[in-house]
Design an enzyme around this catalytic site. Structure first.
Site, short mmCIF file in Angstrom:
data_model
loop_
_atom_site.label_atom_id
_atom_site.label_comp_id
_atom_site.label_asym_id
_atom_site.label_seq_id
_atom_site.Cartn_x
_atom_site.Cartn_y
_atom_site.Cartn_z
N TRP A 130 0.86 -1.18 0.00
CA TRP A 130 0.00 0.00 0.00
C TRP A 130 0.90 1.24 0.00
CZ3 TRP A 130 -1.95 2.68 4.89
CH2 TRP A 130 -2.92 3.63 4.59
N ASP A 211 -0.84 -5.55 9.37
CA ASP A 211 -1.82 -4.56 8.96
C ASP A 211 -3.11 -5.33 8.65
OD1 ASP A 211 -3.39 -2.60 7.90
OD2 ASP A 211 -1.87 -1.80 6.54
N LYS A 246 -13.46 -0.26 6.45
CA LYS A 246 -14.08 -1.07 5.40
C LYS A 246 -15.14 -2.01 5.98
CE LYS A 246 -10.16 0.38 3.68
NZ LYS A 246 -9.78 1.25 2.61
C1 LMR Z 1 -6.89 2.35 -0.29
O1 LMR Z 1 -5.86 1.68 -0.31
O2 LMR Z 1 -7.45 2.77 -1.32
C2 LMR Z 1 -7.56 2.67 1.03
O3 LMR Z 1 -6.90 2.01 2.06
C3 LMR Z 1 -7.75 4.12 1.26
C4 LMR Z 1 -6.47 4.83 1.54
O4 LMR Z 1 -6.40 5.51 2.58
O5 LMR Z 1 -5.53 4.76 0.73
#
Ligand code: LMR
Length: 400
Positions: A130, A211, A246
């Protein structure tokens, strides 16, 4: 002050939503940010949340500060969700949980905490991960290294190489793992593979940081906690960041938790004291509403049953959209085999669409996909699936 300073780039995920909002294309589709949408394209307030909010309006007696770590009853309900009712970790009090503002808040408190007591540690992140992980741990002062995770040729998990890398992580380092529904790839670690990773962590002594932003979006609330249970059984020190954005749809209520698990109750109490000092200098104490909502649902039998039903409904719809996308693309005679999208889990899929295709879809069709090709399946609906499939088919021809 600012005249000689260059503007910061837009956020790779949330910035996409800003661009989407400004787009005038009436057919536009947002497959960017990880937000659930129903088949009408809305992100509704869950019915269980509405019910809990009604109860809260009646019951709430004060807006006075919460304790620094949040309401202890919230921490208890988070722990039950994390470890399962009757878990040994709970009865032996060797976990400490604080109420944090969303998953990001939990990650940041955890990062600050670990940095204080292990200043020379590096954080190992999956390749890819991420986008905000680097931002959060970087802001806490950590340096990074990556362990192999996703194989772009097989579209699957690079498990052997991942294990090799984890076997060489120094004991003082931290390894960030996605407990389920890997973001951005959608490629998950299975239970047998988790057991191997837990054994490596135990042998090598590094600190696992889980996470856990999508509990319930993988196979189910109970099934998705497998890795948490395994790390707990191993008696290791580890950390979990939970998000209720979520699974409770509490995105803008910034609701999450940070849990530190240790081998003993005494160590957990010490950890909690330092979690509190970390929070105090950061945001003092958590915002109450989202946590109260989640706690109300988790402690009421009927509301919890309603929540699980709604959560399962969200997961089922995403699975159905995975199939609709794969079948829709194959029906358009596309040479590329996209069937792997059906095997992935959670909201996301690494679609295999390259950045040229991603840009073309945005410019020509108003379809927003995160750079690198991550799509949010929950942004697909029965109304837009044909448009998206037609557009991807065209993009793959035009951008050859
Ligand atoms: C995402 O990955 O789209 C979500 O977790 C929202 C974010 O804060 O990035």
């Amino acid at each position: 002050m600012w005249k000689n300073i260059e503007a910061a780039p837009a956020d790779s995920i949330l910035g996409l939503t800003e661009a989407f909002r400004a787009d005038q294309n009436p057919k536009k589709v947002n497959l960017g940010v990880g937000v659930y949408k129903d088949d009408a394209g809305n992100t509704p307030v869950l019915q269980c949340v509405k019910e809990a909010e009604k109860l809260l309006v009646e019951r709430e007696k004060t807006k006075s500060y919460l304790p620094i770590s949040g309401d202890p009853a919230y921490a208890a309900s988070v722990q039950e969700l994390l470890f399962g009712a009757g878990s040994e970790v709970i009865s032996s009090k060797r976990a400490a949980t604080i109420h944090a503002p969303g998953g990001t808040g939990a990650l940041r408190v955890g990062a600050d905490l670990l940095k204080r007591f292990n200043p020379d540690a590096k954080v190992w992140i999956s390749k890819p991960t991420w986008a905000n992980h680097k931002g959060i741990f970087g802001a806490a002062g950590f340096a990074f290294d990556e362990y192999p995770y996703y194989n772009a040729e097989t579209m699957g998990l690079e498990f052997e190489k991942m294990c090799e890398a984890l076997e060489n992580v120094p004991a003082k380092d931290v390894v960030l793992l996605h407990a389920c529904c890997h973001n951005p790839s959608g490629v998950d670690i299975n239970n047998t593979q988790w057991e191997k990773i837990v054994a490596i962590a135990k042998e090598k002594g590094w600190t696992p940081f889980l996470d856990f932003a999508y509990q319930g979006f993988g196979a189910g609330v109970d099934e998705d906690r497998f890795v948490v249970e395994k790390f707990a059984e191993a008696g290791l020190d580890f950390v979990v960041a939970s998000s209720f954005s979520k699974n409770f749809g509490l995105y803008n209520e910034r609701t999450g938790a940070l849990t530190v698990v240790s081998p003993s109750a005494g160590e957990a109490a010490v950890a909690l004291s330092h979690m509190k000092t970390t929070v105090r200098v950061n945001y003092s104490n958590p915002p109450a509403h989202g946590g109260l909502v989640a706690m109300t649902i988790l402690t009421d039998k009927d509301l919890k049953a309603l929540w699980l039903k709604e959560l399962n409904g969200m997961r089922d719809r995403i699975v159905a959209m995975r199939s609709a996308l794969v079948d829709g693309l194959s029906a358009r005679g596309i040479e590329v085999d996209f069937s792997y999208i059906k095997e992935q889990r959670g909201m996301f899929s690494f679609s295999g669409l390259n950045d040229k295709v991603v840009q073309w879809l945005r410019d020509q069709k108003g379809i927003y996909v995160v750079g690198g090709g991550r799509i949010n399946l929950a942004g697909l609906t029965t109304a837009n699936i044909d448009y998206v499939c037609d557009s991807i088919a065209e993009a793959l021809t035009v951008c050859k």
